[in-house]
Design a protein around this motif. Structure first.
Motif, PDB file in Angstrom:
ATOM      1  N   MET A  89       0.836  -1.190   0.000  1.00  0.00           N
ATOM      2  CA  MET A  89       0.000   0.000   0.000  1.00  0.00           C
ATOM      3  C   MET A  89       0.877   1.249   0.000  1.00  0.00           C
ATOM      4  SD  MET A  89      -2.996   1.136   2.689  1.00  0.00           S
ATOM      5  CE  MET A  89      -3.981  -0.281   2.236  1.00  0.00           C
ATOM      6  N   THR A  90       0.526   2.243  -0.806  1.00  0.00           N
ATOM      7  CA  THR A  90       1.306   3.469  -0.910  1.00  0.00           C
ATOM      8  C   THR A  90       1.173   4.288   0.362  1.00  0.00           C
ATOM      9  OG1 THR A  90       0.940   3.497  -3.294  1.00  0.00           O
ATOM     10  CG2 THR A  90       1.652   5.540  -2.279  1.00  0.00           C
ATOM     11  N   ASP A  91       2.302   4.762   0.877  1.00  0.00           N
ATOM     12  CA  ASP A  91       2.323   5.557   2.106  1.00  0.00           C
ATOM     13  C   ASP A  91       2.011   7.015   1.764  1.00  0.00           C
ATOM     14  OD1 ASP A  91       2.710   6.615   4.597  1.00  0.00           O
ATOM     15  OD2 ASP A  91       4.887   6.362   4.606  1.00  0.00           O
ATOM     16  N   LEU A  92       0.944   7.550   2.356  1.00  0.00           N
ATOM     17  CA  LEU A  92       0.550   8.931   2.092  1.00  0.00           C
ATOM     18  C   LEU A  92       0.856   9.858   3.259  1.00  0.00           C
ATOM     19  CD1 LEU A  92      -2.945   8.321   0.439  1.00  0.00           C
ATOM     20  CD2 LEU A  92      -0.716   8.492  -0.660  1.00  0.00           C
ATOM     21  N   THR A  93       1.483   9.333   4.311  1.00  0.00           N
ATOM     22  CA  THR A  93       1.647  10.121   5.536  1.00  0.00           C
ATOM     23  C   THR A  93       2.617  11.278   5.365  1.00  0.00           C
ATOM     24  OG1 THR A  93       3.356   8.563   6.294  1.00  0.00           O
ATOM     25  CG2 THR A  93       1.081   8.177   7.025  1.00  0.00           C
ATOM     26  N   ASN A  94       3.536  11.191   4.413  1.00  0.00           N
ATOM     27  CA  ASN A  94       4.532  12.246   4.244  1.00  0.00           C
ATOM     28  C   ASN A  94       4.202  13.216   3.115  1.00  0.00           C
ATOM     29  OD1 ASN A  94       6.222  11.272   6.343  1.00  0.00           O
ATOM     30  ND2 ASN A  94       7.041   9.710   4.951  1.00  0.00           N
ATOM     31  N   ILE A  95       2.996  13.112   2.567  1.00  0.00           N
ATOM     32  CA  ILE A  95       2.602  14.008   1.493  1.00  0.00           C
ATOM     33  C   ILE A  95       2.224  15.370   2.067  1.00  0.00           C
ATOM     34  CG2 ILE A  95       0.968  14.398  -0.393  1.00  0.00           C
ATOM     35  CD1 ILE A  95       2.857  12.104  -0.894  1.00  0.00           C
ATOM     36  N   LYS A  96       2.847  16.420   1.565  1.00  0.00           N
ATOM     37  CA  LYS A  96       2.510  17.775   2.003  1.00  0.00           C
ATOM     38  C   LYS A  96       1.286  18.274   1.245  1.00  0.00           C
ATOM     39  CE  LYS A  96       7.196  19.267   3.242  1.00  0.00           C
ATOM     40  NZ  LYS A  96       8.277  20.247   2.948  1.00  0.00           N
ATOM     41  N   LEU A  97       0.345  18.842   1.997  1.00  0.00           N
ATOM     42  CA  LEU A  97      -0.865  19.398   1.405  1.00  0.00           C
ATOM     43  C   LEU A  97      -0.948  20.885   1.716  1.00  0.00           C
ATOM     44  CD1 LEU A  97      -3.415  16.599   2.418  1.00  0.00           C
ATOM     45  CD2 LEU A  97      -2.298  16.881   0.194  1.00  0.00           C
ATOM     46  N   TYR A  98      -1.442  21.643   0.759  1.00  0.00           N
ATOM     47  CA  TYR A  98      -1.628  23.077   0.932  1.00  0.00           C
ATOM     48  C   TYR A  98      -3.085  23.420   0.671  1.00  0.00           C
ATOM     49  CZ  TYR A  98       3.470  23.210   0.704  1.00  0.00           C
ATOM     50  OH  TYR A  98       4.795  22.995   0.943  1.00  0.00           O
ATOM     51  N   ALA A  99      -3.554  24.492   1.282  1.00  0.00           N
ATOM     52  CA  ALA A  99      -4.948  24.912   1.128  1.00  0.00           C
ATOM     53  C   ALA A  99      -5.024  26.214   0.345  1.00  0.00           C
ATOM     54  CB  ALA A  99      -5.612  25.085   2.486  1.00  0.00           C
TER      55      ALA A  99
END
Length: 235
Positions: free
Chosen positions: A1-11
């Protein structure tokens, strides 16, 4: 499963909603510097994200949750009466997958479609820069479907290949061919293409019950909606 915990998100800053009058919209989007692989893009799509050009985003509005990710489970999908008529009506069309839609023929069809169908939207007036930025091919997963009648281009569908299916990014068509219901036919073709490749879903983007332009998505049954981080099936 691809790890998404380190993906930076901006609003984004709140702005007027394109779908519901009087509402403010905010989106979160993946860091533009993030390396996007087909696997990461697929994992994000399964969690309700969409692509616009090279940006991957998801609605994140503070006072509204009307945008609900929707997808079609193609192995159990059955055409209704209206869809069967549409499918049969368009059997005189030639459909092919091409590598690029970067040509005057494609852009002129897009410009006519936007002017006729979306003159009140954010994409009007159309421009070649906006066209190429919006429908660019990203990360080696994009398929362009041409629909032609006796060699005349009358519709184009842009679809991204996911690990488990296709994401229907956008469709534009000749506004003079209204009787063909080409938007519906393009989705039906993508359903058939997905099933033929033994994949499981066509991702339709966001279903908004209160928005007339988005209600058509509920015609595809069964339909799965992402609610509270779970895909739930509507029969």
């Amino acid at each position: 499963m691809t790890d998404l915990t380190n993906i930076k998100l901006y609003a984004t800053q709140p702005h007027a909603c394109s779908y519901l009058p009087g509402e403010e919209a905010t989106s979160i989007f993946v860091d533009p510097n993030q390396t996007i692989t087909p696997e990461l893009y697929s994992a994000l799509s399964e969690r309700g994200f969409r692509r616009s050009g090279k940006h991957i985003y998801s609605p994140h509005c503070h006072t509204c949750s009307a945008c609900i990710p929707a997808r079609i489970p193609v192995q159990v999908f059955r055409q209704n009466r209206r869809q069967r008529k549409c499918w049969n009506r368009n059997q005189d069309l030639t459909v092919s997958i091409v590598r690029s839609i970067d040509s005057p023929e494609h852009y002129q069809l897009y410009a006519r479609y936007i002017a006729a169908r979306h003159s009140d939207g954010d994409m009007f007036p159309p421009s070649e820069e906006q066209y190429s930025g919006f429908l660019t091919s990203e990360w080696g997963v994009t398929a362009y479907l041409e629909f032609r009648h006796q060699q005349r281009l009358i519709a184009v569908a842009v679809a991204d290949r996911m690990n488990d299916g296709y994401s229907a990014v956008y469709t534009f068509y000749d506004p003079d061919e209204e009787k063909r219901s080409l938007g519906m036919f393009a989705i039906l073709w993508q359903i058939a293409m997905t099933a033929e490749e033994h994949l499981s879903h066509v991702y339709l983007g966001y279903w908004i019950k209160q928005c007339q332009k988005m209600r058509y998505k509920s015609e595809y049954r069964p339909l799965e909606l992402l609610i509270d981080h779970r895909w739930l099936r509507m029969n």
